[in-house]
Scaffold this active site. Structure first.
Site, PDB file in Angstrom:
ATOM      1  N   ILE A  71       0.851  -1.180   0.000  1.00  0.00           N
ATOM      2  CA  ILE A  71       0.000   0.000   0.000  1.00  0.00           C
ATOM      3  C   ILE A  71       0.892   1.237   0.000  1.00  0.00           C
ATOM      4  O   ILE A  71       1.740   1.401   0.873  1.00  0.00           O
ATOM      5  CB  ILE A  71      -0.921   0.037   1.238  1.00  0.00           C
ATOM      6  CG1 ILE A  71      -1.679  -1.282   1.395  1.00  0.00           C
ATOM      7  CG2 ILE A  71      -1.894   1.217   1.129  1.00  0.00           C
ATOM      8  CD1 ILE A  71      -2.531  -1.660   0.219  1.00  0.00           C
ATOM      9  N   ILE A 105      -8.053  -3.855   4.048  1.00  0.00           N
ATOM     10  CA  ILE A 105      -6.964  -4.512   3.322  1.00  0.00           C
ATOM     11  C   ILE A 105      -6.136  -5.383   4.250  1.00  0.00           C
ATOM     12  O   ILE A 105      -5.587  -6.416   3.822  1.00  0.00           O
ATOM     13  CB  ILE A 105      -6.082  -3.463   2.587  1.00  0.00           C
ATOM     14  CG1 ILE A 105      -5.041  -4.159   1.705  1.00  0.00           C
ATOM     15  CG2 ILE A 105      -5.422  -2.512   3.569  1.00  0.00           C
ATOM     16  CD1 ILE A 105      -5.635  -5.071   0.655  1.00  0.00           C
ATOM     17  N   GLY A 303     -10.779   0.950  -2.792  1.00  0.00           N
ATOM     18  CA  GLY A 303      -9.356   1.132  -3.028  1.00  0.00           C
ATOM     19  C   GLY A 303      -8.562   0.287  -2.052  1.00  0.00           C
ATOM     20  O   GLY A 303      -8.993  -0.790  -1.642  1.00  0.00           O
ATOM     21  N   GLU A 304      -7.376   0.772  -1.675  1.00  0.00           N
ATOM     22  CA  GLU A 304      -6.498   0.082  -0.721  1.00  0.00           C
ATOM     23  C   GLU A 304      -5.937  -1.224  -1.266  1.00  0.00           C
ATOM     24  O   GLU A 304      -5.258  -1.949  -0.536  1.00  0.00           O
ATOM     25  CB  GLU A 304      -7.217  -0.229   0.602  1.00  0.00           C
ATOM     26  CG  GLU A 304      -7.786   0.957   1.342  1.00  0.00           C
ATOM     27  CD  GLU A 304      -8.490   0.555   2.628  1.00  0.00           C
ATOM     28  OE1 GLU A 304      -8.490  -0.652   2.972  1.00  0.00           O
ATOM     29  OE2 GLU A 304      -9.044   1.441   3.307  1.00  0.00           O
ATOM     30  N   GLY A 305      -6.218  -1.571  -2.516  1.00  0.00           N
ATOM     31  CA  GLY A 305      -5.843  -2.885  -3.018  1.00  0.00           C
ATOM     32  C   GLY A 305      -6.828  -3.962  -2.625  1.00  0.00           C
ATOM     33  O   GLY A 305      -6.574  -5.158  -2.830  1.00  0.00           O
TER      34      GLY A 305
END
Length: 336
Positions: A71, A105, A303-305
């Site tokens: 991240i 995440i 988001g955040e992966g």
């Protein structure tokens, strides 16, 4: 891993001379897939994923043992245009949350058995407001690319890059427009949940940035309209290519970063698959431009992966079936 480039020209050269998958491993994996105890094609896209993964890992019977999630966090000067529903201070607060294991995440990385690393990039010094000036200097862009490259762990066998940065959907929309054409209305979405007035401000900011900079070159577009965390994701994905580490792309912002590599070299994302289709409106358009079909579509927009981390388990399943299933001969099952 120290970045092997000391200038943007060096990075451009690296993106022009790319590693390729191992043909012998692809042939071996294809042959093995044809002998597994299942009807031909019965596992659908999982079969293609396993063979793709085998080629990049140069192993016809691979295993996923060391996935890495990284991240990157950065702050954006364009927030001064009122483009986000949250203040820039939230970036710092969320980085602390990542570091203490409290974010989505963290949970998804843990569930997938992935190592997770967090890199905060000069949060006290936001990029410039791209409606007034280039977001980054050349040295700032180079530093972000290098930090992204260096964040990749060479023993990793799968990579997910994620981001945190209030205002970065606006930056990603401007970058996508510069890379693939269009206007703010084509690419800007609601991001963190802005109202109609906030969306109008995002559209106006993207259009103002495009009018001011009009960058044709992918790296110049990244410098003028991107952010440190977006550049770092591009650097990490380029490092993964050099190391033949397969990549799972996350949502809209990650895909915009990937778009830079795609524009530098049309084969620049052959080592990557799209983890999911996000709820951000223009993500499908961006995936179409990249030529990627998402593995999942669950209405995520965090988001955040997060979407890509969830998709790790899909790829793990594909590889586990490919490498762990018995062949007809091993199982004593007739294939006639």
């Amino acid at each position: 891993m120290t970045a092997p480039f000391t200038s943007l020209a060096d990075f451009r050269s690296l993106c022009a001379a790319l590693s390729t998958p191992d043909k012998a491993a692809i042939a071996g994996a294809t042959a093995r897939n044809a002998q597994l105890t299942k009807p031909q094609g019965a596992l659908g896209r999982l079969e293609d994923l396993a063979i793709w993964y085998a080629g990049w890992r140069a192993d016809p019977r691979p295993a996923i043992r060391a996935p890495q999630v990284i991240i990157f966090a950065g702050n954006h000067g364009v927030c001064a245009q009122g483009v986000s529903a949250f203040p820039p201070e939230v970036t710092v607060q969320m980085v602390a949350n990542f570091e203490h294991g409290g974010a989505a995440i963290n949970q998804l990385s843990k569930a997938a058995g992935a190592r997770m690393d967090v890199h905060a990039l000069s949060l006290a010094t936001p990029t410039a407001d791209f409606t007034l000036a280039p977001a980054m200097t050349e040295s700032e862009l180079l530093d972000a690319l290098q930090k992204g490259w260096s964040a990749v762990d060479p023993p990793a066998d799968l990579l997910v890059t994620g981001e945190m940065g209030i205002g970065n959907t606006t930056s990603a929309a401007a970058l996508a427009a510069a890379l693939f054409g269009g206007t703010g209305a084509d690419w800007a979405g609601r991001g963190t949940g802005v109202d109609d007035a906030g969306l109008a401000r995002k559209v106006a900011a993207v259009d103002a940035g495009l009018a001011l900079h009009d960058p044709r070159d992918p790296l110049e577009a990244l410098r003028c309209l991107g952010g440190r965390e977006i550049a770092a994701m591009a650097g990490a994905m380029a490092a993964a290519r050099a190391l033949r580490i397969p990549v799972i792309l996350d949502g809209f912002i990650c895909s915009a970063a990937a778009g830079v590599l795609h524009r530098l070299n049309p084969a620049g994302l052959d080592h990557a698959v799209a983890g999911h289709l996000s709820l951000e409106g223009a993500h499908q358009r961006l995936l179409d431009a990249l030529g990627k079909q998402p593995l999942l579509s669950l209405g995520l927009r965090l988001g955040e992966g997060s979407g890509a981390a969830l998709a790790i388990t899909i790829l793990q399943g594909a590889v586990a079936c490919h490498s762990g299933m018995a062949t007809f001969a091993e199982a004593g099952v007739s294939d006639a």
